[in-house]
Design an enzyme around this catalytic site. Sequence first.
Site, mmCIF file in Angstrom:
data_model
loop_
_atom_site.group_PDB
_atom_site.id
_atom_site.type_symbol
_atom_site.label_atom_id
_atom_site.label_comp_id
_atom_site.label_asym_id
_atom_site.label_seq_id
_atom_site.Cartn_x
_atom_site.Cartn_y
_atom_site.Cartn_z
ATOM 1 N N ASP A 188 0.930 -1.100 0.014
ATOM 2 C CA ASP A 188 -0.016 0.024 -0.003
ATOM 3 C C ASP A 188 0.850 1.168 -0.027
ATOM 4 O OD1 ASP A 188 -2.710 1.409 0.373
ATOM 5 O OD2 ASP A 188 -1.615 1.999 2.224
ATOM 6 N N GLU A 272 -1.615 -1.133 -5.982
ATOM 7 C CA GLU A 272 -3.106 -0.899 -6.493
ATOM 8 C C GLU A 272 -2.372 -0.149 -8.074
ATOM 9 O OE1 GLU A 272 -5.921 0.801 -3.263
ATOM 10 O OE2 GLU A 272 -4.099 1.519 -2.939
ATOM 11 N N ASP A 353 -3.153 1.676 7.147
ATOM 12 C CA ASP A 353 -2.340 1.362 6.010
ATOM 13 C C ASP A 353 -2.120 -0.177 6.179
ATOM 14 O OD1 ASP A 353 -2.124 3.853 5.168
ATOM 15 O OD2 ASP A 353 -0.413 4.564 6.751
#
Length: 394
Positions: A188, A272, A353
């Site tokens: 992340d 992502e 997170d």
Amino acid sequence: MGRVVKRAYKFRFYPTPEQAGLLNRTFGCVRKVYNLALAARIEAWQQRQERVSYSDTSAMLTAWKKTEELAFLNEVSSVPLQQTLRHLQAGFVAFWDKRAHYPRFKSKRRSRASAEFTSRAFRYRDGRLTLAKLAEPLDIVWSRPLPDGVSPSTVTVSRDSAGRWFVSLLCEDTITLAPATTVAVGVDAGLDSLLTLSTGEKIPNPRHERADRAHLAKAQRALARKEKGSANRAKARVKVARIYARIADRRRDHLHKLTTRLVRDNQTLVIEDLAVRNMVKNHSLARAISDAAWRQFRDLLTYKCAWYGRDLVVIDRWYPSSKTCSACGVVAETMPLSVRTWTCRCGTTHDRDVNAARNILAAGLAVTACGAGVRPQRDTPERGSRRRSRKPSG
């Protein structure tokens, strides 16, 4: 077991005044030919609806060299001029394939000063590189050796805004695949921590630009006080460019070490698909997002995974990784950026997170197992409101 790849080795070199003069003229001629060819292609399409090919622009180049106005094109090697026409053709192909914007004219002050030489325009022997039209080899700082028995296929010479000279040698290299492992990790990206891994590890954000912000502001104020067109202004501009170059060098070095470690230790990496171009439109976070260099991180991770036989999974950018409980799967209604820890109704307390990284890993493993794209849950019937509710929340 290895894989043969094209690999560029970049080195710094220090030209003599004669070499610098000729290379600077070469950069100018390359830019001039590129702009002339682009103008000719634009005019042909706008006036006659005709497409001009690379061979057409190559014939134009021959004619341009015979004119009195452009006779200076004969003073430099013809190979970089031909190569810039090939680059222009590649730019149009990318535009037609909808992979890039329409080609733009090169600016003397803003465009990258570079020239590409193919094998017939340089000589490489015993670690000495001599370019066409140059009497002496370049004084290159060989910071690392080239692969044994390999000669470069192309050489690209460039000069950055800080006045540093670089030469990039494209060679064939054999990459040894990394030992196979079963470890998978979700990653992340953030600002407080540059990266948070699904293992719980948080990699600090070095904030390279912030570390040099005071020096940069001082140099920019000094530049603003100089008279335009003066020699002192040119010197002040170089000082600003050197600070920017130092920031970029440190950032690149850190990302290279970080991505190499991740690729070496993990078989599957899940990230992502962040829309960085849209995210930097937020003027409150644009500087911090640019300094984090998420796009550069992804580019480095992509080619290193391909080289070393690792699997890189990119999940949908609208997947609510921060708002989804990694324990029970419930999606929270809202999750402002200010919320760094939260408790789900199942009783699990999450670090924002770490929870997002674990959800990213789970979504990526689902893609690997099922071979289907990961889409967020659709709770709202309206398309517009659904998209607004799925903006990345950190």
